[in-house]
Write a protein that holds these residues in place. Structure first.
Motif, short mmCIF file in Angstrom:
data_model
loop_
_atom_site.label_atom_id
_atom_site.label_comp_id
_atom_site.label_asym_id
_atom_site.label_seq_id
_atom_site.Cartn_x
_atom_site.Cartn_y
_atom_site.Cartn_z
N LEU A 78 6.41 -19.93 3.50
CA LEU A 78 5.69 -18.73 3.91
C LEU A 78 5.60 -17.74 2.75
N ALA A 79 6.64 -17.69 1.94
CA ALA A 79 6.62 -16.78 0.78
C ALA A 79 5.52 -17.16 -0.20
N THR A 80 5.39 -18.45 -0.50
CA THR A 80 4.35 -18.85 -1.43
C THR A 80 2.97 -18.73 -0.80
N TYR A 81 2.89 -18.94 0.52
CA TYR A 81 1.63 -18.71 1.23
C TYR A 81 1.18 -17.26 1.06
N LEU A 82 2.12 -16.32 1.21
CA LEU A 82 1.78 -14.90 1.03
C LEU A 82 1.31 -14.62 -0.39
N CYS A 83 1.94 -15.24 -1.37
CA CYS A 83 1.51 -15.06 -2.75
C CYS A 83 0.04 -15.44 -2.90
N GLY A 84 -0.32 -16.58 -2.33
CA GLY A 84 -1.71 -17.01 -2.42
C GLY A 84 -2.66 -16.07 -1.70
N GLN A 85 -2.29 -15.62 -0.50
CA GLN A 85 -3.15 -14.73 0.27
C GLN A 85 -3.29 -13.36 -0.39
N LEU A 86 -2.25 -12.92 -1.07
CA LEU A 86 -2.26 -11.60 -1.71
C LEU A 86 -2.90 -11.64 -3.10
N GLY A 87 -3.24 -12.82 -3.57
CA GLY A 87 -3.88 -12.92 -4.87
C GLY A 87 -2.92 -12.81 -6.05
N MET A 88 -1.69 -13.20 -5.83
CA MET A 88 -0.70 -13.17 -6.92
C MET A 88 -0.83 -14.46 -7.73
N HIS A 89 -1.33 -14.34 -8.93
CA HIS A 89 -1.57 -15.52 -9.75
C HIS A 89 -0.26 -16.19 -10.15
N GLN A 90 0.78 -15.38 -10.37
CA GLN A 90 2.08 -15.96 -10.71
C GLN A 90 3.17 -14.92 -10.47
N VAL A 91 4.27 -15.40 -9.87
CA VAL A 91 5.45 -14.58 -9.72
C VAL A 91 6.64 -15.35 -10.27
N TYR A 92 7.73 -14.64 -10.46
CA TYR A 92 8.93 -15.27 -11.01
C TYR A 92 9.56 -16.22 -9.99
N ALA A 145 0.83 -1.21 0.00
CA ALA A 145 0.00 0.00 0.00
C ALA A 145 0.86 1.25 0.00
N LYS A 146 1.92 1.26 0.80
CA LYS A 146 2.80 2.43 0.85
C LYS A 146 3.51 2.65 -0.47
N ALA A 147 3.90 1.57 -1.15
CA ALA A 147 4.58 1.69 -2.44
C ALA A 147 3.62 2.02 -3.56
N GLY A 148 2.33 1.89 -3.31
CA GLY A 148 1.35 2.11 -4.37
C GLY A 148 1.39 1.01 -5.42
N ARG A 149 1.74 -0.17 -5.00
CA ARG A 149 1.87 -1.30 -5.92
C ARG A 149 0.73 -2.29 -5.71
N GLU A 150 0.22 -2.82 -6.80
CA GLU A 150 -0.75 -3.90 -6.74
C GLU A 150 -0.01 -5.24 -6.74
N PRO A 151 -0.62 -6.27 -6.18
CA PRO A 151 0.08 -7.57 -6.12
C PRO A 151 0.55 -8.07 -7.48
N GLU A 152 -0.23 -7.80 -8.53
CA GLU A 152 0.15 -8.31 -9.85
C GLU A 152 1.39 -7.62 -10.44
N GLU A 153 1.82 -6.52 -9.81
CA GLU A 153 3.03 -5.83 -10.28
C GLU A 153 4.30 -6.45 -9.70
N ILE A 154 4.17 -7.29 -8.71
CA ILE A 154 5.33 -7.81 -7.99
C ILE A 154 5.92 -9.00 -8.74
N GLY A 155 7.26 -8.97 -8.88
CA GLY A 155 7.93 -10.04 -9.62
C GLY A 155 8.37 -11.21 -8.78
N ALA A 156 8.61 -10.98 -7.49
CA ALA A 156 9.09 -12.05 -6.63
C ALA A 156 8.75 -11.70 -5.19
N VAL A 157 8.64 -12.74 -4.37
CA VAL A 157 8.36 -12.56 -2.94
C VAL A 157 9.40 -13.36 -2.16
N LEU A 158 10.07 -12.67 -1.24
CA LEU A 158 11.07 -13.30 -0.38
C LEU A 158 10.65 -13.10 1.07
N VAL A 159 10.74 -14.14 1.87
CA VAL A 159 10.44 -14.03 3.30
C VAL A 159 11.69 -14.44 4.08
#
Length: 652
Positions: A380-394, A354-368
């Motif tokens: 946990l990283a892939t769990y966050l992807c699912g909870q955030l509605g990221m259909h696919q990340v790199y 929210a602070k970055a003004g980014r939508e989940p679909e703009e994110i390329g990768a998630v690291l925890v």
């Protein structure tokens, strides 16, 4: 049992500190159990003979000191029954004779028991009260009722009790005999124990100990005697021992099977690499330059003060006051979360996006970055992807780099940027409060918290927010294993071996300072990279220790920023939480260069020299208790304080 709860007074309570329970799923041999028992019970407990000697020689300064020794002695006398067995008074005629899971303890009379009881009874009223005489009298009444009616010698008790059939093989074997038994004999309810709330924290803990010990003998104690097997009559009541749960049953089966103990392989002597690893100059090494788009923090919603720790003093803790905890660690309180680790991480991720003004679909990768997740599948990283509605990340994966999690996370995010050229979400999150159990050093230090960072590609022609990055790992095996979780030797709780931690932290901090002192000023100015640093935000390990190590490495205390006194050590989350708090508290009010070193478990370490702009920090309002999950409240920095010149003046 390891989680904290709030009692009806709103006080934080740690049930695992009050009611001794061991995790028998981790134990394979009697030797392993003996090691745990001796460490938890024997090393702190005086014998009855020692208590009597201290009474006779004036060794007790106050009533509290005497009562504490009485309680520790009684915990030692119950070390196996309280951790392994459930006591069930049973009529002798009704006791199964051939079952393999019903036991009778073989007891020996307490040597000089009458003299020990009499000595304590005479000494107590002659000693001065330590804090609160009426309260101490109430606690003594409960403790002495147990102590005075103790019948058996403690040092000869075996962990594995004989079955009834084995007990009967020796007609002279002694065990408890009760002439009658009242199943409604009054005992303290679990909530009664939790809700104890004396004015003095130390007396709160001691009162709870006394209540737990009272419950170990739920019958008319003055009528109990030791009787020989051959003298037991059908209408006599005996105290049968039953395994307290399935894990104890399984442990006893393993002992009967006589499984061979496992021996850990011997580690090789550590040797330095063939050549040093250079620090990474971000501008020279990477084509896609990283920019810190956002940083958001989630603090624990419950404050655990040093006084709370003393109220929850465990039977295996050395005496320590709230002031001594502060002196040793620099911590006044640590924050715990009533939320699970996953929800902490999710809140931090959502706030950062929210602070970055980014939508989940703009994110390329998630690291925890975390070392306290028990989630393996999915990560946990892939769990966050699912909870955030990221259909696919790199890419999405967890990084276990403990207290160097933030430097590891931003370094890995920068490498991924080269491939995906779109923002990377980095979440640093830890929840220690439910993994500490009754380990004193860990309980003093660790807290819960989370932070989310969005590391995106800098716009065309813009510079980077990261000047230099570096990560390290390994060292002597003693340093690699200096912080362990789960640790079977400590009932699977997180444990810290202080000297080894101090050694690795000192080694790495010295190496980091030498490295950045040898690197040029990143803006072409005079001096070194270190000279360009305006604020040092170290991993918040232990304020007292870090200041000492920093001074040895040539720094001064006023160059360092700490928030550990309010939040504790949150491992991977500690550096970003501290940066957030520095912005929130007006220490960082304009863009400035920060040196952020981290070091810890696994002998890992790392640092980033980075530009922190307070405008990208989602400032969280003061944490408040909450009943359920909710998004963290944020406000923008007001920008009314001084800029980086003021920080330079304040922090050298």
């Amino acid at each position: 049992m390891n989680a904290f709860v709030l009692n009806r007074h709103g006080r934080m309570v740690f049930p695992s500190n009050i009611i001794p329970e061991l995790d028998f799923s981790t134990m394979e041999t009697l030797e392993q159990l003996d090691s745990v028992i001796r460490r938890d019970f024997e090393t702190k407990a005086p014998s009855g003979t020692e208590i009597l000697e201290r009474v006779r020689t004036g060794g007790y300064a106050t009533r509290y000191d005497l009562m504490r020794d009485m309680a520790l002695n009684l915990f030692w006398a119950n070390r196996f029954s309280i951790t392994m067995y459930e006591k069930r008074p049973t009529r002798w005629r009704d006791l199964p004779r051939s079952r393999s899971d019903v036991f009778l303890p073989v007891l020996e009379p307490w040597e000089d028991g009458e003299a020990k009881v009499s000595g304590v009874q005479q000494a107590y009223p002659q000693l001065p009260s330590r804090w609160d005489s009426p309260c101490e009298d109430r606690v003594f009444e409960v403790l002495f009722d147990v102590f005075a009616n103790r019948r058996h010698h403690a040092s000869t008790l075996p962990a594995v009790k004989p079955t009834v059939a084995e007990f009967l093989e020796q007609p002279g074997n002694l065990t408890f005999r009760l002439p009658d038994y009242d199943p409604d004999y009054p005992v303290y309810d679990y909530d009664d124990i939790l809700d104890v709330d004396e004015d003095v924290p130390e007396l709160t803990a001691l009162h709870r100990w006394a209540m737990v010990l009272h419950n170990q003998y739920p019958w008319e104690r003055s009528k109990v005697e030791l009787a020989a097997a051959g003298d037991l009559r059908d209408d006599d009541w005996v105290v049968a021992f039953h395994p307290r749960d399935k894990e104890v049953r399984a442990f006893l089966r393993r002992l009967r099977a006589q499984a061979a103990p496992r021996h850990a392989p011997t580690a090789r002597e550590s040797r330095p690499p063939v050549r040093p690893y250079p620090a990474v100059d971000v501008r020279q090494r990477f084509d896609v330059l990283p920019r810190l788009e956002a940083l958001a923090a989630v603090h624990g919603d419950q404050a655990c003060s040093n006084e709370d720790l003393i109220r929850n003093t465990a039977y295996n803790w050395s005496p320590m006051s709230a002031e001594e905890i502060s002196s040793k660690t620099g911590i006044e309180q640590r924050r715990y979360s009533s939320l699970p680790l996953e929800e902490l991480a999710l809140q931090a991720a959502e706030a950062a996006l929210a602070k970055a003004g980014r939508e989940p679909e703009e994110i390329g990768a998630v690291l925890v970055a975390t070392c306290t997740s028990s989630r393996l599948i999915p990560s946990l990283a892939t769990y966050l992807c699912g909870q955030l509605g990221m259909h696919q990340v790199y890419a999405a994966y967890d990084i276990i780099a403990a207290c160097a999690g933030m430097p590891y996370g931003v370094a890995e995010a920068t490498r991924l940027l080269q491939e995906v050229e779109r923002p990377v979400l980095v979440v640093c999150v830890e929840k220690f409060s439910d993994k500490i159990g009754n380990v004193r050093t860990s309980r003093m230090i660790f807290g819960d918290g989370a932070a989310g960072l969005v590391v995106g590609p800098a716009p065309e022609g813009a510079g980077t927010d990261f000047d230099v990055m570096k990560t390290y790992a390994s060292g002597p095996a003693s340093e690699v294993n200096s912080i362990l979780w789960p640790n079977p030797e400590f009932d699977n709780n997180i444990t810290v071996f202080g000297p080894q931690v101090k050694a690795l932290a000192g080694r790495y901090l010295t190496q980091m300072i030498e490295e950045i002192s040898a690197l040029p000023h990143p803006d072409g100015g005079e001096g070194s990279l270190l000279d360009s640093v305006e604020l040092i935000v170290p991993h918040q390990a232990n304020k007292t220790m870090v200041i000492g190590l920093a001074e040895r490495a040539g720094l001064t205390a006023d160059q360092l920023y700490f928030n550990i006194e309010r939040v504790g050590n949150t491992s991977s989350a500690s550096i970003p939480l501290a940066i957030h708090d520095a912005v929130r508290d007006g220490v960082i009010t304009a863009p400035l260069r920060v040196f952020a070193p981290g070091f810890g478990a696994g002998a890992v370490a790392g640092y980033a020299v980075m530009r922190v702009d307070p405008a990208v920090v989602a400032v969280q309002s003061a944490p408040v208790p909450q009943d359920g999950a909710s998004a963290p409240a944020v406000r923008e920095p007001n920008g009314s304080a001084q800029g980086s010149d003021g920080v330079q003046e304040a922090f050298g």
